[in-house]
Design a protein around this motif. Structure first.
Motif: not given
Length: 249
Positions: A177-178, A180-181, A183, A206, A209, A211, A242
């Motif tokens: 997820v990090r 992809r985002t 963050l 995240a 959001d 995921w 998402l």
């Protein structure tokens, strides 16, 4: 360091590490002792111990529950622990010792050598405390990037192995997820559920959001080199998507 306190810590569910300054071999007291918690709201305390009998004051059961034992003074200074445990795996000493020396030149007293932290095949390994962020396969440049990120309150994703105390599948889901985002704040991304026995269904929050996706374990090339005959596995994510919170209630 009194040996009994190590056994007592293990019985209480607290992981002990023996640390020393890179290149230094001081054996006389006092001994600096750090006690910390790497779960939610991490903290550390520090104390100079002149007599092993002082460890009788350390409430290890409280530490295992994430409670401050008030054994030492609260400290906001982070620790950078580099594994140099050559008796466990020669790669840790071969790669970890020079890395620790180089980091100490840049970050001074934040840096310590430490005993086994796990994941020998990822040497050189480093742990940033108190959040217990694990990094592996480090060289001087990537290690500095990781420490600089930690001092900013972020992670450096490329060599991040995960965070201690969390299931491996949860750590892997957070990583993807990090990725992809983008963050990178330490607490911006958090796995909130992992179900199954492999593959694993995961949900990650995240920055508000949600995921979801499936994490599975696969074979991966070894990082360590020809000296280490160790099988290596890693995680991959399938179907990362998402969703709104309402859609997953």
């Amino acid at each position: 360091m009194g040996v009994p306190v190590i056994s007592e810590a293990l019985r209480a569910g607290v992981r002990p590490q023996l640390i020393r300054r890179p290149g230094r071999r001081r054996t006389a007291p006092p001994t600096r002792v750090y006690v910390g918690w790497s779960g939610d709201d991490p903290w550390m305390e520090v104390r100079e111990v002149a007599d092993p009998a002082e460890f009788a004051e350390l409430d290890l059961a409280a530490v295992a529950r994430g409670l401050r034992p008030r054994f030492g003074e609260p400290t906001a200074d982070p620790l950078v622990l580099v594994c140099t445990h050559g008796k466990r795996n020669v790669c840790c000493a071969r790669t970890g010792a020079p890395l620790a020396r180089g980091l100490m030149e840049r970050y001074g007293d934040l840096v310590w050598e430490t005993t086994h932290v796990g994941g020998d095949r990822f040497a050189a390994n480093m742990v940033c405390m108190p959040h217990a962020l694990y990094y592996g396969d480090l060289d001087d440049s990537s290690a500095r990037d990781a420490v600089d990120a930690y001092l900013r309150g972020e992670v450096a994703l490329e060599r991040l192995r995960g965070r201690a105390g969390r299931p491996e599948a949860a750590q892997a889901a957070e990583h993807f997820v990090r990725e992809r985002t983008g963050l990178m704040g330490i607490d911006e991304v958090r796995a909130i559920s992992v179900t199954g026995n492999g593959p694993y269904m995961t949900r990650v929050t995240a920055r508000g959001d949600i995921w979801s996706g499936t994490i599975e374990l696969v074979e991966s090339p070894s990082f360590c080199g020809s000296e280490c005959d160790v099988s290596v596995q890693t995680y991959q994510m399938r179907g990362l998507a998402l969703h709104s919170e309402a859609a997953l209630v």
